[in-house]
Design an enzyme around this catalytic site. Structure first.
Site, PDB file in Angstrom:
ATOM      1  CG  PHE A 185      -1.851   1.187   1.295  1.00 13.75           C
ATOM      2  CD1 PHE A 185      -3.107   1.150   0.707  1.00 13.75           C
ATOM      3  CD2 PHE A 185      -1.459   2.349   1.945  1.00 13.75           C
ATOM      4  CE1 PHE A 185      -3.958   2.246   0.760  1.00 13.75           C
ATOM      5  CE2 PHE A 185      -2.293   3.452   2.002  1.00 13.75           C
ATOM      6  CZ  PHE A 185      -3.556   3.399   1.410  1.00 13.75           C
TER       7      PHE A 185
ATOM      8  CD  GLU B 149     -30.825   8.208  13.707  1.00 10.77           C
ATOM      9  OE1 GLU B 149     -29.649   8.562  13.897  1.00 10.77           O
ATOM     10  OE2 GLU B 149     -31.673   8.940  13.176  1.00 10.77           O
TER      11      GLU B 149
ATOM     12  CE  LYS C 160     -26.716  10.181  23.716  1.00 10.85           C
ATOM     13  NZ  LYS C 160     -25.279  10.225  24.022  1.00 10.85           N
TER      14      LYS C 160
ATOM     15  CG  ASP D 196     -19.916   6.629  24.620  1.00 12.03           C
ATOM     16  OD1 ASP D 196     -20.121   7.846  24.686  1.00 12.03           O
ATOM     17  OD2 ASP D 196     -19.566   5.943  25.597  1.00 12.03           O
TER      18      ASP D 196
ATOM     19  CE1 TYR E 212     -26.066  13.331  14.845  1.00  9.90           C
ATOM     20  CE2 TYR E 212     -24.576  11.513  15.317  1.00  9.90           C
ATOM     21  CZ  TYR E 212     -25.004  12.810  15.544  1.00  9.90           C
ATOM     22  OH  TYR E 212     -24.349  13.579  16.475  1.00  9.90           O
TER      23      TYR E 212
ATOM     24  CE  LYS F 112     -26.534   8.678  27.888  1.00 10.94           C
ATOM     25  NZ  LYS F 112     -26.027   9.898  28.523  1.00 10.94           N
TER      26      LYS F 112
ATOM     27  CB  CYS G  63       6.721  -3.211  49.406  1.00  7.33           C
ATOM     28  SG  CYS G  63       6.791  -3.375  47.605  1.00  7.33           S
TER      29      CYS G  63
ATOM     30  CB  CYS H 260      11.070  -4.872  47.666  1.00  3.98           C
ATOM     31  SG  CYS H 260      10.403  -3.331  48.349  1.00  3.98           S
TER      32      CYS H 260
ATOM     33  CB  CYS I 223       7.086   0.618  48.142  1.00  3.09           C
ATOM     34  SG  CYS I 223       8.698  -0.179  48.324  1.00  3.09           S
TER      35      CYS I 223
ATOM     36  CB  CYS J 190      10.738  -1.523  44.972  1.00  3.36           C
ATOM     37  SG  CYS J 190       9.122  -2.321  44.918  1.00  3.36           S
TER      38      CYS J 190
END
Length: 666
Positions: A36, A112, A114, A116, A223, A310, A404, A407, A422, A428
């Site tokens: 391409f 339709e 919706k 996001d 739309y 919604k 931790c 460690c 830590c 660590c």
């Protein structure tokens, strides 16, 4: 000869358009990326040699690569209204009653999905894409035409019998597949993951390099047709005419005769949405008749003839198996709930974020609790409650860890923060690896081909433990790593060598001093010419630098008091890494703003806050961080709030919009 060249150009355009469609729309590429690119290069070369055959709608336009530093603000000729929301069928029934009461005749609706994503308005004149503008505040938005032209399912040239001038409105979004690809690449580069497809699509549209926008593989659905003169009597007709002209419209849209059919549509997609290749957060309903739409009109903010239904955030119950703890690059500890796998919003959920100890206490979590989990657009779902009725009498309350998990070092918790840390930042393992991933990241040293997996392997093989170790690596050491070829190893070595040219401010950001981000690093470099000067600075001297308080100052002093850090810096310097200011770092273009102080507030549309502050400094001015009597100019963008009010109350501060600020510097 000329005719043959023109035919060749047109043939290449046709072929590339078909390959674009196969790749972006059908997701079935028929040739390799290399093939391409070779065809595209051939077309670019021919077009460059023969400008007489120029065409604004050539596939070469889709490539992008142009850099836009300022997105002009454009007024919408037709306002982009927001939609009223409904969350149950009673709301929809009330809406239908208001419509029938107003027009007193039968009504059809178009239902339709919706999508996001990010709203867009695109102007077409004589069948050509002329301008694309974001929704903005509905009255005006950012002009992002060059970025939108890189989106392959938005036509730059229409076919058929179309009106002379009109706007098409729609949504630009990311498919789940492409969103996952972007996050996988970011993870390999050691970058933070994007939280959701919607915000990623919106942010992608504002990228300054249109070539980078193209790589995101955004999609669109159109739309709404908008014009003074409309070539149809219904919205349904317009959608299908738009499809004939070359627009991508929603395949799932449906013409509904009454509320029962609308409910059936909503119920179907409330379940089936998880099988879609993209995110939706509801259903949009529109009165089909354009005559009836005109009769119904608008409220102050919304059309009366449209409504958004919604979907509620999904919530499921499952068992908490255990809480584990992750250690981040800065040493911050994040608790994670490991759950009995459960299906939520179309995916199997096994983990949920708990954020910090305070959240665990607020939820009152006990071992093996049955918890309610919700997913509202985030990558990792969250626990929103506990079913205490299922808790057993011998269940123990979860206690936050003291050491931790990586460690064993005792954790610390600062008084002003909810997060545990830590303190063993130099040894660590997750912190060591995280710091090196940060060092090679794009905003720091930008070392190509060194992803997180490679860095983890190098660390496990004990080849690297701090950023200076990168510069001692040899190709022979890298080659034995998993999935490492000769060329890849050489690319890593070349990338490390090239990083020696990266300027001081990015190196300072890259070495990972706690609380020193990009902006603080820049301000430090403006005040301290070399790493040696910075090392000698006291906390009090550091606090004299704009925007640096005692917390940051103490962190910097602590960093330079550690002998291991000093040794790392000495090694970086010996390898040729830039640890002093370059000649042009503080280049001044004029003294137009000399002696004047500036502060920027609100949402800026003509430039970023960072570039604005840079302009101030390059023209002799000074940026300050708060509104006070010492401030000369407050530059305000959209939705400016408390800072604007405070400046108005003081009364002596000059308030400018963005264009007036640009006029000051000529």
């Amino acid at each position: 000869m000329s005719e043959n060249i023109q035919q060749k150009i047109e043939q290449l355009r046709k072929e590339l358009n078909q390959h674009n469609e196969n790749y972006y729309l059908m997701d079935e590429p028929s040739i390799s990326d290399l093939e391409f690119d070779l065809l595209l290069k051939e077309l670019q070369d021919l077009e460059a040699k023969h400008p007489e055959f120029h065409d604004d709608n050539s596939p070469t336009v889709r490539v992008g690569g142009g850099v836009t530093k300022i997105f002009p603000t454009v007024q919408h000729q037709f306002r982009m209204y927001s939609l009223d929301n409904s969350y149950d069928y009673d709301d929809l029934a009330d809406w239908e009653k208001r419509i029938i009461k107003t027009i007193d005749e039968p009504v059809e609706f178009v239902a339709e999905l919706k999508y996001d994503g990010a709203s867009i308005s695109i102007l077409y004149e004589n069948g050509k894409l002329v301008q694309a503008v974001t929704r903005g505040d509905g009255f005006q938005g950012d002009e992002i035409t060059s970025n939108v032209k890189t989106i392959s399912d938005i036509p730059v040239k229409l076919t058929g019998d179309f009106p002379e001038r009109f706007f098409m409105r729609g949504e630009i979004y990311l498919t789940r597949k492409n969103f996952d690809k972007i996050n996988k690449q970011r993870e390999e580069e050691g970058l933070d993951l994007f939280m959701n497809p919607r915000n990623t699509a919106s942010g992608s549209l504002k990228m300054q390099d249109s070539g980078e926008v193209r790589k995101r593989r955004l999609s669109s659905v159109l739309y709404q047709f908008v014009s003074q003169e409309v070539p149809a009597e219904s919205h349904w007709e317009l959608l299908h005419q738009a499809h004939d002209w070359g627009f991508t419209i929603s395949e799932q849209a449906k013409l509904c005769k009454n509320l029962d059919e609308i409910k059936e549509f909503i119920n179907f997609w409330d379940t089936e949405r998880h099988n879609l290749p993209f995110e939706i957060d509801g259903i949009v309903l529109k009165v089909n008749s354009l005559k009836q739409q005109r009769q119904l009109g608008y409220t102050a903010k919304s059309p009366r003839w449209a409504m958004a239904y919604k979907f509620k955030a999904e919530k499921v119950e499952t068992e908490l198996e255990k809480v584990t703890y992750q250690v981040g690059r800065t040493g911050a500890i994040t608790p994670v709930a490991n759950l009995k796998p459960v299906l939520l919003a179309g995916t199997t959920v096994k983990r949920a974020s708990l954020h910090n100890e305070d959240i665990i206490k607020k939820l009152g979590l006990h071992e093996h609790d049955f918890v309610y989990v919700e997913k509202g657009g985030e990558i990792i779902p969250k626990i929103v409650g506990v079913n205490e009725e299922k808790r057993t009498s011998d269940s123990k309350e979860i206690e936050y860890i003291k050491n931790c998990p990586e460690c064993g070092t005792e954790l610390i918790k600062l008084e002003d923060q909810a997060i545990h840390f830590c303190p063993n930042d130099l040894h660590c393992p997750p912190q060591v690896v995280g710091r090196m991933i940060h060092y090679v990241s794009r905003k720091a040293l930008n070392i190509d081909n060194l992803g997180s997996e490679t860095i983890e392997q190098l660390y496990k093989e004990r080849l690297i433990e701090n950023p200076a170790d990168f510069y001692a690596l040899t190709k022979e050491q890298i080659l034995p790593l998993d999935r490492m070829a000769e060329k890849s190893a050489q690319n890593i070595i070349d990338g490390i060598e090239k990083s020696k040219e990266i300027p001081f401010e990015k190196v300072l950001f890259g070495i990972g001093i706690k609380h020193v981000g990009e902006t603080v690093a820049k301000k430090l470099v403006k005040n301290f010419n070399t790493i040696e000067d910075l090392k000698k600075a006291t906390a009090e001297e550091l606090c004299q630098v704009e925007d640096i308080g005692m917390k940051i100052a103490v962190s910097i002093v602590d960093f330079f008091n550690n002998p291991e850090n000093i040794l790392m810096l000495e090694r970086l310097k010996s390898y040729g890494v830039q640890l002093e200011k370059g000649e042009n770092t503080n280049e001044v273009l004029s003294n137009a703003l000399e002696g004047k102080t500036f502060l920027f507030t609100g949402k800026l549309s003509l430039f970023t806050r960072e570039s604005a502050e840079e302009m101030v400094e390059k023209h002799g001015g000074k940026n300050i961080s708060a509104v006070s009597k010492n401030l000369n100019y407050l530059v305000v963008g959209e939705k400016a709030g408390s800072k604007l009010k405070k400046a108005q109350d003081i009364g002596t501060i000059t308030i400018l919009d963005e264009q007036e600020f640009l006029d000051l510097i000529g």
